[in-house]
Design an enzyme around this catalytic site. Structure first.
Site, PDB file in Angstrom:
ATOM      1  N   HIS A  56      34.591  37.602  42.307  1.00 16.49           N
ATOM      2  CA  HIS A  56      35.746  38.167  41.366  1.00 16.49           C
ATOM      3  C   HIS A  56      36.374  37.079  40.666  1.00 16.49           C
ATOM      4  CE1 HIS A  56      37.971  36.833  44.952  1.00 16.49           C
ATOM      5  NE2 HIS A  56      39.015  37.077  44.358  1.00 16.49           N
ATOM      6  N   HIS A  58      39.268  35.696  40.247  1.00 17.11           N
ATOM      7  CA  HIS A  58      40.473  34.661  40.799  1.00 17.11           C
ATOM      8  C   HIS A  58      40.027  33.435  40.473  1.00 17.11           C
ATOM      9  CE1 HIS A  58      43.051  38.038  42.880  1.00 17.11           C
ATOM     10  NE2 HIS A  58      43.083  37.906  41.686  1.00 17.11           N
ATOM     11  N   ASP A  60      40.560  30.560  42.163  1.00 21.01           N
ATOM     12  CA  ASP A  60      40.075  29.863  43.278  1.00 21.01           C
ATOM     13  C   ASP A  60      38.736  30.309  43.884  1.00 21.01           C
ATOM     14  OD1 ASP A  60      40.963  32.255  44.104  1.00 21.01           O
ATOM     15  OD2 ASP A  60      41.346  31.512  46.183  1.00 21.01           O
ATOM     16  N   HIS A  61      37.830  31.164  42.885  1.00 16.24           N
ATOM     17  CA  HIS A  61      36.571  31.615  43.291  1.00 16.24           C
ATOM     18  C   HIS A  61      35.586  31.311  42.047  1.00 16.24           C
ATOM     19  CE1 HIS A  61      37.341  33.825  46.884  1.00 16.24           C
ATOM     20  NE2 HIS A  61      38.553  33.687  46.638  1.00 16.24           N
ATOM     21  N   HIS A 114      40.962  44.520  45.859  1.00 11.12           N
ATOM     22  CA  HIS A 114      41.555  43.294  45.725  1.00 11.12           C
ATOM     23  C   HIS A 114      41.718  42.907  44.052  1.00 11.12           C
ATOM     24  CE1 HIS A 114      42.650  39.135  46.544  1.00 11.12           C
ATOM     25  NE2 HIS A 114      41.751  38.681  45.659  1.00 11.12           N
ATOM     26  N   ASP A 131      37.155  38.188  48.662  1.00 12.71           N
ATOM     27  CA  ASP A 131      38.604  38.559  49.237  1.00 12.71           C
ATOM     28  C   ASP A 131      38.697  40.093  49.281  1.00 12.71           C
ATOM     29  OD1 ASP A 131      38.889  35.855  48.897  1.00 12.71           O
ATOM     30  OD2 ASP A 131      40.533  35.850  47.266  1.00 12.71           O
ATOM     31  N   HIS A 169      38.106  32.885  52.640  1.00 16.62           N
ATOM     32  CA  HIS A 169      39.281  32.064  53.233  1.00 16.62           C
ATOM     33  C   HIS A 169      39.216  31.957  54.621  1.00 16.62           C
ATOM     34  CE1 HIS A 169      41.459  31.678  49.352  1.00 16.62           C
ATOM     35  NE2 HIS A 169      40.878  32.970  48.971  1.00 16.62           N
TER      36      HIS A 169
HETATM   37 ZN   LIG Z   1      40.868  36.565  45.246  1.00 10.21          ZN
END
Ligand SMILES: [Zn+2]
Length: 257
Positions: A56, A58, A60-61, A114, A131, A169
């Protein structure tokens, strides 16, 4: 697990795991939020990068994709979403991501909730779910409705019991604490908390989890359980019967927990 490959975590930021599917010479990387730790890992292990997958949009990915792809021009698989750059192979539900080096093919599952374009990759007993499903928990609803997320989690829960869950995570201990608040009599949860506490005290990942255990212990996959529904009903001060409504109450409760 198939002896021709293994899956290793690369730590990033505070609590992200970038997953590396690898053998002795080649690697495929899932959700590289940061390029630095991936470059370091590939150099240290003398691995050749062969593919990048993203679940996805975001940061941090996906934040490390452009830098990795500029040095290693490999196929980049990600959902159809303008917010992810450097994608060479946009994927949607039912597509197969072939990783011939490891002799595996991963099926793309669209699992909105999400985010609206979140996907998972499933195959060879591995589930990379970003996530959406966490060990004993689930992601927050940034773009989707509780009903969508509940449907996505129900879809993941239908995969085989032995499926290994590689989420994005290290949230397991906090999720277990919430799980025990919702479902204090659950022996599987108590056993998991003991095990995860030991793993974290040794600074080891609690992942992957096993889907059978998620189904026994993760409250977000147990919205049909009468005890979980009763506890959510008490929290909401209204009688809940629909599992998606139970899910919505649990998710909102967890946000405040
Ligand atoms: Zn995320």
């Amino acid at each position: 697990m198939d002896a021709s490959f293994q899956v290793e975590p690369i730590h990033a930021f505070n609590d992200n795991y970038i997953w590396c599917i690898r053998d002795h010479a080649t690697a495929a990387i899932v959700d590289p939020g940061d390029a630095g730790p991936v470059f370091k890992y590939l150099a240290k292990e003398k691995l050749h990068l062969s593919a990048i997958l993203a679940t996805h949009h975001h940061a941090d990915h996906v934040g490390g994709i452009a830098a990795l792809a500029s040095v290693h021009p490999v196929p980049v698989f990600a959902p159809f979403d303008d917010r992810i750059s450097a994608v060479t192979h946009p994927v949607g539900d039912g597509d197969l991501v072939e990783l011939p080096v490891f002799n595996i093919a991963l099926q793309v599952l669209e699992i909105p909730g999400h985010t609206r374009t979140h996907v998972a990759y499933y195959g060879a007993n591995l589930l990379f779910c970003g996530d959406t499903l966490f060990a004993c928990g689930c992601g927050r609803l940034f773009e989707g409705t509780p009903m969508q997320m509940h449907a996505s989690l129900t879809r993941l829960a239908a995969l085989p019991d032995e499926t290994l869950v590689y989420c994005g995570h290290e949230y397991t201990l906090a999720n277990l604490r919430f799980g025990l608040t919702v479902d204090p009599g659950n022996a599987a949860l108590r056993a998991w908390e003991r095990e995860a506490t030991e793993q974290r005290s040794l600074n080891r990942p609690t992942l992957p989890s096993v889907l059978a255990r998620e189904k026994q212990a993760n409250p977000f996959l147990r919205c049909e359980d009468p005890g979980v529904a009763a506890r959510a009903s008490r929290e909401a001060r209204t009688a809940l019967s629909n599992p998606a409504e139970v899910f919505a109450v649990l998710r909102e409760w967890k946000n405040r927990f």
